[in-house]
Design an enzyme around this catalytic site. Structure first.
Site, PDB file in Angstrom:
ATOM      1  CG  ASP A  46     -11.204  -6.946   0.965  1.00 37.90           C
ATOM      2  OD1 ASP A  46      -9.954  -6.753   0.660  1.00 37.90           O
ATOM      3  OD2 ASP A  46     -12.105  -6.715   0.223  1.00 37.90           O
ATOM      4  CB  SER A  47      -5.963  -8.251   2.625  1.00 43.30           C
ATOM      5  OG  SER A  47      -5.637  -7.212   3.386  1.00 43.30           O
ATOM      6  CG  ASP A  85     -10.926  -2.848   1.341  1.00 43.47           C
ATOM      7  OD1 ASP A  85     -11.612  -2.032   0.404  1.00 43.47           O
ATOM      8  OD2 ASP A  85     -10.060  -3.661   1.192  1.00 43.47           O
ATOM      9  CE  LYS A 115      -8.471  -1.096  -0.660  1.00 44.73           C
ATOM     10  NZ  LYS A 115      -9.150  -1.877  -1.655  1.00 44.73           N
ATOM     11  CD  GLU A 117     -10.973  -5.191  -4.724  1.00 44.65           C
ATOM     12  OE1 GLU A 117     -11.269  -6.389  -5.327  1.00 44.65           O
ATOM     13  OE2 GLU A 117     -10.723  -5.189  -3.655  1.00 44.65           O
ATOM     14  CD  GLU A 184      -3.572  -5.715  -4.997  1.00 42.42           C
ATOM     15  OE1 GLU A 184      -3.158  -6.814  -4.342  1.00 42.42           O
ATOM     16  OE2 GLU A 184      -4.418  -5.161  -4.728  1.00 42.42           O
TER      17      GLU A 184
END
Length: 274
Positions: A46-47, A85, A115, A117, A184
């Site tokens: 999602d970056s 993501d 993924k 988070e 991270e």
């Protein structure tokens, strides 16, 4: 041609000499290049909110955005394991919503896993998505979706209590059914301890050399950004190369040096001679 790695094969790297590599990228053309390389995995993160959409952070990226980018990366990288993501808000407060959005990303996007988070708060959603038959990669430590709560993009686990909480969280994510966990932005010693304590492999980004595998972001690794985090090694300087190429093109167009006959169609047409 490389063979796409599978979830069981990823899990089997735990304790082995094989360290997987992952690159975060967001489009078809980039994916074709990763697919032609030795890199094992792609994360469509999602970056993309910052890299592709010009947002200030990852908040604001939608499930529709993710599906759109994931399906084109999958098309460009058929021999590479693709992680999709789940963006901010995709599973906040609603188990059914989590499963529905994970299903969209997995099925419509065509990726190999999702993924998710978050720390302890994400555990019930991870468990539900895994029970729905979708492989999940966890993500703890510096979690960009929660950066506002953290006071920005800051290293996590810098005190003994914070490090112990990260370890406890990692174990809970593993117990929920994640097959892989992204660590991270944390001290190397903390990531080492987590990696040693878990039975699933860890994927590090800004977490030191002791993780089972490593991830970097496409524009960072290729030197396309004018600033990168401390943990990024630039393996190329494409920013300089690209800007120089564009400047040369502009200069040659301005002076008439481009295009020459070499770059023109020179068929003679009666009545239309140059």
């Amino acid at each position: 041609m490389k063979k796409k790695i599978t979830v069981p094969e990823i899990m089997a790297t735990k304790g082995s000499d094989k360290k997987l590599s992952m690159v975060t990228c967001y489009d078809y053309t980039s994916a074709t290049l990763v697919n032609a390389s030795k890199v094992d995995m792609i994360l469509v993160g999602d970056s993309l909110g910052m890299v592709m959409l010009g947002l200030k952070g990852t908040v604001g990226v939608t499930v529709d955005d993710m599906v759109y980018h994931i399906k084109h990366v999958v098309k460009g990288a058929p021999d590479t394991f693709v992680v999709g993501d789940m963006p901010f808000g995709a599973y906040n407060g609603d188990i059914n919503k989590a499963v529905e959005n994970a299903t969209r990303i997995f099925a419509e996007g065509g990726c190999d896993c999702v993924k998710m988070e978050g720390g302890m708060n994400a555990v019930p959603y991870i468990e539900a998505v895994v029970k729905a038959g979708i492989p999940v990669m966890g993500h703890i430590g510096l979690t960009p979706q929660s950066s506002a709560m953290m006071g920005g993009f800051k290293v996590q686990g810098k005190s003994n209590a914070a490090a112990l909480h990260l370890l406890e969280t990692a174990k809970a994510v593993e117990k929920a059914g994640a097959f892989l966990i992204n660590l991270e932005g944390m001290p190397s010693g903390v990531a080492k301890k987590i990696t040693e304590e878990l039975t699933i492999p860890t994927m590090g980004i800004g977490a030191g050399p002791h993780c089972d595998s490593q991830d970097l972001v496409w524009p960072d690794i290729l030197g396309m950004s004018d600033w990168v985090p401390k943990f990024v090694k630039k393996y190329a300087d494409l920013r300089t190369i690209v800007i120089d190429a564009l400047d040369t093109f502009a200069d040659e167009v301005n002076t008439g040096a481009f295009p020459t006959p070499e770059y023109s169609y020179n068929t003679k047409v009666e009545g239309f001679e140059e």
